[in-house]
Scaffold this motif. Sequence first.
Motif, short mmCIF file in Angstrom:
data_model
loop_
_atom_site.label_atom_id
_atom_site.label_comp_id
_atom_site.label_asym_id
_atom_site.label_seq_id
_atom_site.Cartn_x
_atom_site.Cartn_y
_atom_site.Cartn_z
N UNK A 1 -11.00 -2.76 -3.94
CA UNK A 1 -11.42 -1.25 -4.31
C UNK A 1 -10.76 -0.09 -4.80
N UNK A 2 -9.31 -0.51 -5.60
CA UNK A 2 -8.86 0.27 -6.19
C UNK A 2 -10.08 0.58 -7.83
N UNK A 3 -10.68 -0.47 -7.92
CA UNK A 3 -11.28 -0.81 -9.25
C UNK A 3 -12.18 0.13 -9.02
N UNK A 4 -12.69 0.72 -8.13
CA UNK A 4 -14.62 1.08 -7.36
C UNK A 4 -14.39 1.99 -8.59
N UNK B 1 0.87 -1.13 -0.16
CA UNK B 1 0.13 -0.19 0.27
C UNK B 1 0.72 1.57 0.34
N UNK B 2 1.51 1.59 0.90
CA UNK B 2 2.61 2.65 1.30
C UNK B 2 3.45 3.37 -0.87
N UNK B 3 4.07 1.58 -1.14
CA UNK B 3 4.65 1.62 -2.35
C UNK B 3 3.91 2.32 -2.71
N UNK B 4 2.05 2.39 -3.74
CA UNK B 4 1.59 2.05 -4.63
C UNK B 4 1.56 3.85 -4.52
N UNK B 5 0.82 4.31 -2.66
CA UNK B 5 0.22 5.70 -2.95
C UNK B 5 1.23 6.55 -2.96
N UNK C 1 -6.83 -0.99 0.14
CA UNK C 1 -5.90 -0.73 1.28
C UNK C 1 -6.35 1.21 1.10
N UNK C 2 -7.10 1.71 1.98
CA UNK C 2 -8.02 3.25 1.86
C UNK C 2 -7.01 3.91 1.57
N UNK C 3 -5.80 3.91 1.94
CA UNK C 3 -4.67 5.01 1.95
C UNK C 3 -4.65 4.96 0.33
N UNK C 4 -4.09 3.67 -0.59
CA UNK C 4 -4.21 3.22 -1.62
C UNK C 4 -5.46 4.31 -2.54
N UNK C 5 -7.29 4.06 -2.03
CA UNK C 5 -9.04 4.54 -2.72
C UNK C 5 -8.42 5.91 -2.57
N UNK C 6 -7.58 6.49 -1.48
CA UNK C 6 -7.74 8.46 -1.28
C UNK C 6 -6.54 8.38 -2.31
N UNK C 7 -6.06 7.66 -2.25
CA UNK C 7 -4.79 8.47 -3.15
C UNK C 7 -4.64 8.56 -4.24
#
Length: 455
Positions: free
Chosen positions: A297-300, A235-239, A271-277
């Motif tokens: 959730x990233x798909x959505x 998650x952190x690296x994707x954000x 992950x919530x941080x990934x979605x928000x980013x």
Amino acid sequence: MTTATGYSSASGAPTAASLASAGLGNGQQPTGWEQVGAQSVSPRPAAQLPQRAAETTAQNPWPVSVLSEKFYGAVERWPAAWVTGQITQINTRRAGSAYITLRDDFEDIAMEVNGFGRFAAAASQFVQGDRVVIHGKANLWMKRTSLSLRGDAILKVGSGGSLKAMIDELRKRLKGEGLFDQEHKLALPEFPKTIGLICAPQARAEGDVITNVNLRWPTVTFKVAHVHVQGEQCPGEVVQAIKQLDADTDVDVIIVARGGGSFEDLIGFSDEQVVRAAYACTTPLVSAIGHEDDWTLLDLVADLRASTPTDAAKRVVPDVNEQSQLIEGAIDRMRLRVRSRVENEIRLVEGYANRPSLTQPHTMIEPHQRVIDDALQRLDIGLRRIVDDAQLTIEKAHASLTALSPQSTLDRGYAVVQSADGHVLDDASQVNDGDDITVTLKRGVITATTTSATA
């Protein structure tokens, strides 16, 4: 091949010394096999093979098929059992068959479960993330010496595992905040110049995206950000990668790509941080996580969800061949329209040139001359009628004046008698004896003095 009745484990693995003592230190072939040609061998009869594992030697080993059959015979004697876990993958697309990956609720251990007929029909009601209890018997597929559980019954024991329930709860909360609203989606650029790609290093997804994009639109350049695509670091690296590529003004669209995997393997992309980013990203973002049946959730929240990394490549860039055909078609239509317009103008000019007004110019004057002649004729006739009518009116007026003239009365023998002051006398009582009067006749005037007047 003969079916073994049992086996026992060997005392230990062969050592280099034992192989050398057996005469195999120089790459010699074990005894018990007959050489056939230069490259192939044929098996000895089953009766000449060791019956137990402990009886095998370097000179007299078992073929793989024999050991696999020994395993199969042992597994067949295992009893059926009930097992519980969480479904991380399920495939019931083929009628009458079901293939499930069942994960332990606490340990990172999974096993394959398959079944047919009634089991497949019952399994088709379940989805990824369900916690279930399955009854089945161990089964060994000899071709691959692969162990699985052959299921014959499946029961649901809850509304889903805690992991899936947690993601569902997060999904509902983020949806309530409007992160998945369609109004927030950005349109993809029609002709991107630079694509930002987030993927694992040396991943197949990276090759799929770059290869397919270059095949469709070779002028595109890539800026690749390598990250962990599963595990705690994911998650952190994707954000960080999303923020980095979003801040790059050269990047026109961002693709987050990963190959298929289990439900747990893809959890980092929920992950919530990934979605928000992804929601805060001002550059159009495409999610290409897993296969068509996988979801995160990233798909959505993504501006576009692609079923696979290859599908993402096909959807972010146009096909150069299709664009070339469109351009060629447009050029052909323009040429056709220009040619048609020119031909119409040529026909119009030719029509003008062939008109009698140009070939015989005097014909242009003839209609106007006829109009003028007709007008002059109508004017002459009209003036004559006006003069005749005026003359007739004058004659009638003259006749009326002549008829009403006092002279006409005098001409008929009448006379006009006037007093001395010029008043016409029409009553004898107006005259006294001795008054002077004037009598006007047809010719001449008589002055007289009255001697008597009788009223």
